[in-house]
Design a protein around this motif. Structure first.
Motif, PDB file in Angstrom:
ATOM      1  N   PHE A 135       0.845  -1.175   0.000  1.00 28.27           N
ATOM      2  CA  PHE A 135       0.000   0.000   0.000  1.00 28.27           C
ATOM      3  C   PHE A 135       0.889   1.236   0.000  1.00 28.27           C
ATOM      4  O   PHE A 135       2.077   1.176   0.355  1.00 28.27           O
ATOM      5  CB  PHE A 135      -0.986   0.006   1.181  1.00 28.27           C
ATOM      6  N   VAL A 136       0.324   2.352  -0.433  1.00 30.84           N
ATOM      7  CA  VAL A 136       1.084   3.591  -0.591  1.00 30.84           C
ATOM      8  C   VAL A 136       0.333   4.722   0.092  1.00 30.84           C
ATOM      9  O   VAL A 136      -0.896   4.826  -0.032  1.00 30.84           O
ATOM     10  CB  VAL A 136       1.288   3.933  -2.085  1.00 30.84           C
ATOM     11  N   ILE A 137       1.040   5.572   0.809  1.00 34.81           N
ATOM     12  CA  ILE A 137       0.452   6.746   1.439  1.00 34.81           C
ATOM     13  C   ILE A 137       1.014   7.999   0.768  1.00 34.81           C
ATOM     14  O   ILE A 137       2.236   8.181   0.690  1.00 34.81           O
ATOM     15  CB  ILE A 137       0.729   6.768   2.955  1.00 34.81           C
ATOM     16  N   TYR A 138       0.105   8.822   0.265  1.00 31.97           N
ATOM     17  CA  TYR A 138       0.480  10.081  -0.366  1.00 31.97           C
ATOM     18  C   TYR A 138       0.275  11.214   0.627  1.00 31.97           C
ATOM     19  O   TYR A 138      -0.811  11.367   1.195  1.00 31.97           O
ATOM     20  CB  TYR A 138      -0.378  10.320  -1.615  1.00 31.97           C
ATOM     21  N   ASP A 139       1.313  11.999   0.853  1.00 29.68           N
ATOM     22  CA  ASP A 139       1.260  13.164   1.736  1.00 29.68           C
ATOM     23  C   ASP A 139       1.072  14.395   0.856  1.00 29.68           C
ATOM     24  O   ASP A 139       1.970  14.757   0.091  1.00 29.68           O
ATOM     25  CB  ASP A 139       2.567  13.264   2.531  1.00 29.68           C
ATOM     26  N   SER A 140      -0.096  15.041   0.965  1.00 31.86           N
ATOM     27  CA  SER A 140      -0.403  16.153   0.066  1.00 31.86           C
ATOM     28  C   SER A 140       0.428  17.392   0.372  1.00 31.86           C
ATOM     29  O   SER A 140       0.714  18.190  -0.528  1.00 31.86           O
ATOM     30  CB  SER A 140      -1.895  16.498   0.127  1.00 31.86           C
ATOM     31  N   GLU A 141       0.829  17.578   1.624  1.00 32.08           N
ATOM     32  CA  GLU A 141       1.633  18.755   1.978  1.00 32.08           C
ATOM     33  C   GLU A 141       3.059  18.632   1.440  1.00 32.08           C
ATOM     34  O   GLU A 141       3.624  19.582   0.884  1.00 32.08           O
ATOM     35  CB  GLU A 141       1.664  18.946   3.492  1.00 32.08           C
ATOM     36  N   LYS A 142       3.647  17.438   1.582  1.00 33.14           N
ATOM     37  CA  LYS A 142       5.013  17.213   1.118  1.00 33.14           C
ATOM     38  C   LYS A 142       5.065  16.765  -0.339  1.00 33.14           C
ATOM     39  O   LYS A 142       6.138  16.760  -0.947  1.00 33.14           O
ATOM     40  CB  LYS A 142       5.686  16.159   2.001  1.00 33.14           C
ATOM     41  N   SER A 143       3.914  16.340  -0.873  1.00 37.08           N
ATOM     42  CA  SER A 143       3.831  15.792  -2.230  1.00 37.08           C
ATOM     43  C   SER A 143       4.762  14.596  -2.400  1.00 37.08           C
ATOM     44  O   SER A 143       5.561  14.522  -3.338  1.00 37.08           O
ATOM     45  CB  SER A 143       4.153  16.859  -3.279  1.00 37.08           C
ATOM     46  N   THR A 144       4.648  13.637  -1.461  1.00 38.22           N
ATOM     47  CA  THR A 144       5.487  12.441  -1.493  1.00 38.22           C
ATOM     48  C   THR A 144       4.625  11.186  -1.506  1.00 38.22           C
ATOM     49  O   THR A 144       3.506  11.179  -0.992  1.00 38.22           O
ATOM     50  CB  THR A 144       6.411  12.385  -0.269  1.00 38.22           C
ATOM     51  N   MET A 145       5.147  10.123  -2.116  1.00 36.30           N
ATOM     52  CA  MET A 145       4.533   8.803  -2.118  1.00 36.30           C
ATOM     53  C   MET A 145       5.424   7.873  -1.312  1.00 36.30           C
ATOM     54  O   MET A 145       6.598   7.694  -1.640  1.00 36.30           O
ATOM     55  CB  MET A 145       4.407   8.265  -3.540  1.00 36.30           C
ATOM     56  N   GLN A 146       4.889   7.270  -0.256  1.00 37.87           N
ATOM     57  CA  GLN A 146       5.650   6.331   0.567  1.00 37.87           C
ATOM     58  C   GLN A 146       5.006   4.957   0.476  1.00 37.87           C
ATOM     59  O   GLN A 146       3.841   4.770   0.854  1.00 37.87           O
ATOM     60  CB  GLN A 146       5.687   6.787   2.028  1.00 37.87           C
ATOM     61  N   GLY A 147       5.754   3.977  -0.048  1.00 33.55           N
ATOM     62  CA  GLY A 147       5.225   2.626  -0.184  1.00 33.55           C
ATOM     63  C   GLY A 147       5.529   1.768   1.022  1.00 33.55           C
ATOM     64  O   GLY A 147       6.569   1.933   1.677  1.00 33.55           O
ATOM     65  N   TYR A 148       4.623   0.828   1.335  1.00 29.83           N
ATOM     66  CA  TYR A 148       4.784  -0.087   2.466  1.00 29.83           C
ATOM     67  C   TYR A 148       4.484  -1.503   1.999  1.00 29.83           C
ATOM     68  O   TYR A 148       3.533  -1.728   1.231  1.00 29.83           O
ATOM     69  CB  TYR A 148       3.830   0.276   3.604  1.00 29.83           C
ATOM     70  N   GLN A 149       5.271  -2.452   2.481  1.00 30.37           N
ATOM     71  CA  GLN A 149       5.067  -3.851   2.151  1.00 30.37           C
ATOM     72  C   GLN A 149       4.278  -4.519   3.276  1.00 30.37           C
ATOM     73  O   GLN A 149       4.619  -4.383   4.454  1.00 30.37           O
ATOM     74  CB  GLN A 149       6.411  -4.563   1.981  1.00 30.37           C
ATOM     75  N   PHE A 150       3.203  -5.235   2.902  1.00 28.92           N
ATOM     76  CA  PHE A 150       2.458  -6.010   3.890  1.00 28.92           C
ATOM     77  C   PHE A 150       3.293  -7.210   4.347  1.00 28.92           C
ATOM     78  O   PHE A 150       4.231  -7.622   3.662  1.00 28.92           O
ATOM     79  CB  PHE A 150       1.160  -6.546   3.278  1.00 28.92           C
ATOM     80  N   PRO A 151       2.911  -7.831   5.478  1.00 31.60           N
ATOM     81  CA  PRO A 151       3.516  -9.113   5.839  1.00 31.60           C
ATOM     82  C   PRO A 151       3.303 -10.141   4.722  1.00 31.60           C
ATOM     83  O   PRO A 151       2.321 -10.085   3.981  1.00 31.60           O
ATOM     84  CB  PRO A 151       2.751  -9.510   7.113  1.00 31.60           C
ATOM     85  N   GLU A 152       4.197 -11.066   4.608  1.00 33.26           N
ATOM     86  CA  GLU A 152       4.191 -12.039   3.518  1.00 33.26           C
ATOM     87  C   GLU A 152       2.906 -12.875   3.520  1.00 33.26           C
ATOM     88  O   GLU A 152       2.414 -13.282   4.577  1.00 33.26           O
ATOM     89  CB  GLU A 152       5.411 -12.952   3.629  1.00 33.26           C
ATOM     90  N   LEU A 153       2.387 -13.142   2.326  1.00 36.76           N
ATOM     91  CA  LEU A 153       1.207 -13.989   2.159  1.00 36.76           C
ATOM     92  C   LEU A 153       1.630 -15.452   2.134  1.00 36.76           C
ATOM     93  O   LEU A 153       2.735 -15.789   1.714  1.00 36.76           O
ATOM     94  CB  LEU A 153       0.478 -13.648   0.859  1.00 36.76           C
ATOM     95  N   GLU A 154       0.708 -16.349   2.540  1.00 34.73           N
ATOM     96  CA  GLU A 154       1.007 -17.775   2.502  1.00 34.73           C
ATOM     97  C   GLU A 154       0.884 -18.329   1.088  1.00 34.73           C
ATOM     98  O   GLU A 154       1.588 -19.262   0.710  1.00 34.73           O
ATOM     99  CB  GLU A 154       0.084 -18.535   3.455  1.00 34.73           C
ATOM    100  N   ASN A 155      -0.037 -17.760   0.292  1.00 35.55           N
ATOM    101  CA  ASN A 155      -0.205 -18.197  -1.096  1.00 35.55           C
ATOM    102  C   ASN A 155      -0.865 -17.070  -1.883  1.00 35.55           C
ATOM    103  O   ASN A 155      -1.308 -16.066  -1.312  1.00 35.55           O
ATOM    104  CB  ASN A 155      -1.032 -19.485  -1.178  1.00 35.55           C
ATOM    105  N   LYS A 156      -0.935 -17.227  -3.192  1.00 33.85           N
ATOM    106  CA  LYS A 156      -1.442 -16.158  -4.055  1.00 33.85           C
ATOM    107  C   LYS A 156      -2.955 -16.023  -4.039  1.00 33.85           C
ATOM    108  O   LYS A 156      -3.502 -15.108  -4.643  1.00 33.85           O
ATOM    109  CB  LYS A 156      -0.965 -16.371  -5.493  1.00 33.85           C
ATOM    110  N   ARG A 157      -3.647 -16.925  -3.340  1.00 35.44           N
ATOM    111  CA  ARG A 157      -5.102 -16.797  -3.202  1.00 35.44           C
ATOM    112  C   ARG A 157      -5.469 -15.785  -2.121  1.00 35.44           C
ATOM    113  O   ARG A 157      -6.604 -15.321  -2.054  1.00 35.44           O
ATOM    114  CB  ARG A 157      -5.739 -18.154  -2.893  1.00 35.44           C
ATOM    115  N   GLU A 158      -4.515 -15.468  -1.266  1.00 31.60           N
ATOM    116  CA  GLU A 158      -4.760 -14.514  -0.187  1.00 31.60           C
ATOM    117  C   GLU A 158      -4.583 -13.080  -0.680  1.00 31.60           C
ATOM    118  O   GLU A 158      -3.942 -12.828  -1.700  1.00 31.60           O
ATOM    119  CB  GLU A 158      -3.814 -14.778   0.980  1.00 31.60           C
ATOM    120  N   ALA A 159      -5.161 -12.148   0.065  1.00 27.85           N
ATOM    121  CA  ALA A 159      -4.982 -10.725  -0.240  1.00 27.85           C
ATOM    122  C   ALA A 159      -5.111  -9.922   1.040  1.00 27.85           C
ATOM    123  O   ALA A 159      -5.933 -10.232   1.911  1.00 27.85           O
ATOM    124  CB  ALA A 159      -6.018 -10.247  -1.261  1.00 27.85           C
TER     125      ALA A 159
END
Length: 295
Positions: free
Chosen positions: A191-215
C-alpha cells in the motif's frame, strides 16, 4: 460520518437509485439522487442511470461522490444532504503530456488523480500520479516496478450489485485521509500513502502472504486517524490493528463476511446474497465494535 451517521448506496432492481443517510439506529433520514441531479426529467422507468463509482469521506461531515459524470461534493448538515458543488471542475493539470497518454484521471477535492489503464483489460499494475492544485506539486508512483504476489484483488466483483469498470477497480483502492491519500495495491501485497503537503509517495510492504489466493487490504478510520488491515484467506477475513509506525499488526477479530469500511473504531461488514439469476440482491449489513481489542 460524524455523529454516528452512515451513508450508503440504495439499489432498485440492481440499479443504483440514490444515496441514503442513516442515523445511529440505522434508520434512513434523508436521500440524495445523483440521477435526478444530472439527468433531466429523470424517471426510473426510463432505464437510464448514472454509475456510482465510489464515496470518499473528506471531512467529519463532508463527502465526495465519484460517479459517471464526475465528482460531486456534499456535506451532512442538520441531518440532511447538502450539495456544495454539483461537479468539481479543476481542469487539466499543467504536467507533461506523457501523463495523459493512456491514463484516465478524476478529481477529488483539490487533487487530480491519474492512473494508467487499458480499458479492455483489468488493471494489474496501477502506475498512478497525483497533482495538488493548491501547491502546484506533482507526485507519481510506478506500481509496475514490483512483482505480483497475489491473484486476489480483494473485491469480489462476481458478488456485487455495483457496475465495475477499470475506473471502479482503481477508485475502490483509493481512500482520502486527513493528510492526503491511501492507495491499496493488493496484487503487489503493498500500500502507498500520499502526503499532500510534502507531495510524497511512501510505499509499504504487507507481511508475507502464505499463497497467491490470499490478499491484504488496509483501511483508514477517519475519525480515529489510524489504519486497520484485513486479510482475505479464502476461508475467512482476519482483521488487524496497525500501530502508528505502520509496522506491527495485531489480530483483533475474524469474520466470514467481508470488511469494507472502518469508522469510529467499528468495522462495517457486508454480505451480498444474489437470487433469481442476478436480478435480485439482498444485502446484509453488520457493524462490529473493535474498541476492546485495539492496541
Amino acid at each position: 460520518m460524524g455523529g454516528n451517521k452512515m451513508v450508503g448506496l440504495r439499489y432498485q432492481e440492481s440499479r443504483p437509485k440514490d444515496l441514503v443517510l442513516m442515523n445511529e439506529n440505522r434508520l434512513i433520514i434523508d436521500s440524495l439522487s445523483i440521477n435526478e441531479l444530472f439527468l433531466e426529467d429523470y424517471r426510473f422507468e426510463s432505464g437510464r442511470f448514472i454509475s456510482l463509482i465510489n464515496l470518499f469521506q473528506i471531512g467529519e461531515n463532508d463527502l465526495a461522490i465519484l460517479h459517471g459524470f464526475g465528482t460531486t461534493k456534499a456535506k451532512i448538515s442538520n441531518g440532511v444532504f447538502e450539495v456544495l458543488e454539483k461537479k468539481v471542475r479543476l481542469g487539466k493539470p499543467d504536467i507533461p503530456p506523457k501523463y495523459f497518454d493512456g491514463y484516465d484521471f478524476f478529481h477529488l477535492e483539490n487533487l487530480t488523480l491519474g492512473f494508467k489503464v487499458n480499458r479492455k483489460r483489468w488493471i494489474k499494475s496501477a502506475d498512478f500520479w497525483v497533482y495538488n492544485w493548491e501547491t502546484g506539486k506533482f507526485a507519481e508512483y510506478k506500481d509496475s516496478e514490483f512483482e505480483e504476489e497475489s491473484n486476489n484483488t480483494y473485491w469480489n466483483t462476481s458478488k456485487s450489485p455495483e457496475t465495475f469498470s477499470t475506473l471502479t477497480q482503481f477508485a475502490y483502492n483509493v481512500t482520502k485521509t486527513r493528510y492526503g491519500l491511501l492507495f491499496n495495491l493488493p496484487l503487489k501485497n503493498r500500500f502507498v500513502i500520499y502526503d499532500s503537503e510534502k507531495s510524497t509517495m511512501q510505499g509499504y510492504q504487507f507481511p508475507e502472504l502464505e499463497n497467491k489466493r490470499e490478499a491484504r487490504f488496509v483501511f483508514y478510520d477517519w475519525n480515529w486517524d489510524r489504519y486497520f488491515s484485513a486479510l482475505d484467506t479464502g476461508k475467512e477475513y482476519r482483521i488487524y490493528s496497525i500501530d502508528k509506525g505502520l509496522k506491527n499488526y495485531h489480530l483483533i477479530a475474524t469474520s466470514e463476511n467481508q470488511p469494507i469500511e472502518f469508522n469510529d473504531g467499528k468495522v462495517y461488514f457486508r454480505d451480498v446474497i444474489i437470487k433469481k439469476g442476478r436480478k435480485e440482491y439482498y444485502v446484509d449489513h453488520y457493524l462490529g465494535d473493535l474498541y476492546p481489542e485495539i492496541r
